[in-house]
Design an enzyme around this catalytic site. Sequence first.
Site, short mmCIF file in Angstrom:
data_model
loop_
_atom_site.label_atom_id
_atom_site.label_comp_id
_atom_site.label_asym_id
_atom_site.label_seq_id
_atom_site.Cartn_x
_atom_site.Cartn_y
_atom_site.Cartn_z
N ASN A 159 132.62 42.35 36.03
CA ASN A 159 132.86 40.90 36.01
C ASN A 159 132.98 40.29 34.62
O ASN A 159 133.56 39.21 34.47
CB ASN A 159 131.82 40.17 36.86
CG ASN A 159 130.42 40.30 36.34
OD1 ASN A 159 130.08 41.30 35.70
ND2 ASN A 159 129.60 39.32 36.58
N CYS A 291 126.80 36.76 37.76
CA CYS A 291 125.43 36.94 38.26
C CYS A 291 124.63 35.66 38.09
O CYS A 291 123.59 35.49 38.71
CB CYS A 291 124.75 38.14 37.60
SG CYS A 291 124.96 38.18 35.85
N GLU A 469 118.28 40.70 26.84
CA GLU A 469 119.49 41.03 26.09
C GLU A 469 119.84 39.84 25.19
O GLU A 469 119.44 38.72 25.45
CB GLU A 469 120.65 41.28 27.03
CG GLU A 469 120.35 42.39 28.03
CD GLU A 469 121.60 43.02 28.59
OE1 GLU A 469 122.29 43.73 27.85
OE2 GLU A 469 121.90 42.78 29.77
#
Length: 489
Positions: A159, A291, A469
Site C-alpha cells: 500500500n 493501515c 518506526e
Amino acid sequence: MHSSNDQTASSRPLANLIDGEWVSSGELFQNINPSDLSDKIGDYALADADQAHQAIAAANRAFPAWASTTPQQRADILDAAGTTILARKEELGRLLAREEGKTLPEAIGEVVRAGQIFKFFAGEALRIAGEKLASVRPDVEIEIRREPVGVIGLITPWNFPIAIPAWKIAPALAYGNCVILKPAELVPGCAWELARILVDAGLPPGVFSLLMGHGRVLGEVLTSSPGVHAISFTGSVATGRRVAAKAVETGKKIQLEMGGKNPLVVLDDADLKIAVEAAANGAFFSTGQRCTASSRLIVTEGIHDRFVAALVERMKGLTVDHALKPGTAIGPVVSQEQLDQDLRYLRIGQEEGARLVTGGERLSRETEGYFLSPALFTETTASMRINREEIFGPVASVIRAKDYDEALALANDTEFGLAAGICTTSLKLASHFKRHAQAGMVMVNLPTAGVDYHVPFGGRKASSYGPREQGRHAVEFYTTIKTAYQFSG
Ligand code: ADP
C-alpha cells in the site's frame, strides 16, 4: 541466469540485486496496473530461496566494512538518494500510481515523503550519540554506545510501495546496517527503482540487496536464517505473527506494523465541515488502503444525522476512476483479491444488519480496473465483524454514541491500537482523548491517516510489536547498545 551491472529501466526483465549484481532467474512475474488491466508495467524476475541465501551471505561479508564507514560517507549516500528521489518525483509518482492505484497527486506526495525520509536520516547518521557516566567504582568510566545490529531483513506491503521501504531502509543504512528488501509481490516497480537509486548513490556491493517475489519463499528464508539479525515487517496481522514466531527461533530483533481499525470520534460540538473532511479523507482517500484509515466513525447523537447526510453528500462528489486521470479522487482497489475481500465485507455488513447508505458498487470505467465506489454503513454496532476486522478498502461504518464517554469506550473497544482521532471544539475533551485513546497516534480535528515523516509512527495492542518506526526513535530498532567500562587508575 543473466547477470549484469548495467541494468536500466528500459531493459527487460527487471532483475533482483544480489551482491551488487543485477540477477534474473528463469521465472518472471508481471506487474499490472489495477486502473487498467491491459497496462503491463513490466516483467520482474522472481528471486528464489538460493538467491535469498546468497544475498544474506553477501550482506554478512559487506557488513564489517559498511559498519566502519564514517557517518559522513553514509550521510552522503543517503542524501544523494534523497536528492534523486525528489528530482524524479513526477516520474516515480506515475510509476507508483500505475502499480498501486493511488491517485497521481497522492503518489507524488508519497515519493516526496520517501525523498525527505532519506534526507532526514542522512542527518541522523551524523547525530549518532551515546552517553558517558561515572562508574560506582573509583577510576572507572562507562560509555553507552550505539552500534549497528547487522543484517536487517525488510518485508514490506503493497500500500505504500516507496514510503514504507524508504522509512525502513534509510535508518537501517544510516546506523550502519546491511539491508535485504523483500517488497510485496504486487509492487516491485518502486522497490526496483529505489534499489537502482541506492546503487547509483554509491552503496558498496552487498550492503543493499533486493529480492522480489513470494513472501512464503523469500520471507521464510529471511525470517528463519541465522544470517539475518533483525526483521522489520509491515503487513497483515496473520503474516506478522508468523514472521515473529519464526524470527524469535533464531533470536532476531523484531519490529511489526500490522493492522488497524481506527476510530474517528465526532462529537456534537465538532465543526461539521472539519469532521466531514477528516472522515472523507481518513476513510476513503488512497482507496481506504491505509493501515491508519478511519474505518469506524463514532458519532454522538446530536450531530449524527447531520454528519451522515453531509458525509454522504461529500462521498457522492468523490470521483472514482483511473489513478492517473486528472480529477480522480479515489483510484482503484489494488487487486482482484483485495476487491473480493471488500465485496465480501460489504455482504457481511448487510447480513449483520448494518445499513449500507451509499456506495459499495462495482464501477465500470473507460479502462478495465478494480473500481469500487466508497461505501458507508450506518446503524452498526461495535460487535459486528465490519467493526472488528480490518477490511482495507473504501468502506467505513458509523457507530452511534450517546455521549463522549461512550464514544471513548467504543473507540477503545478494539483489539487494534494504531491511530485514533477526535473532532471537537472542546479543549477539555480533546485533551482527555489525547490522554485516554489507546492508540500509538492520536489526531485532533485531523484525519487519522496522514502523518509527518520526522516523528515516530506506530501503534499498540495488536497493531504493532517492538520499537517505533521513523523519526529519531527509529534508532531503537536499528541499533544495539553496548556498555563499555574502562579502568584508568
Ligand atoms: P498484505 O495484505 O499487505 O499483502 P501480507 O502480510 O500478506 O499483507 O504481506 C506483507 C508482506 O509479507 C509481503 O511482502 C508478503 O510477500 C510478505 N509475506 C507473505 N507471507 C510471508 C511469510 N510466510 N513470511 C514472510 N513474509 C511473508
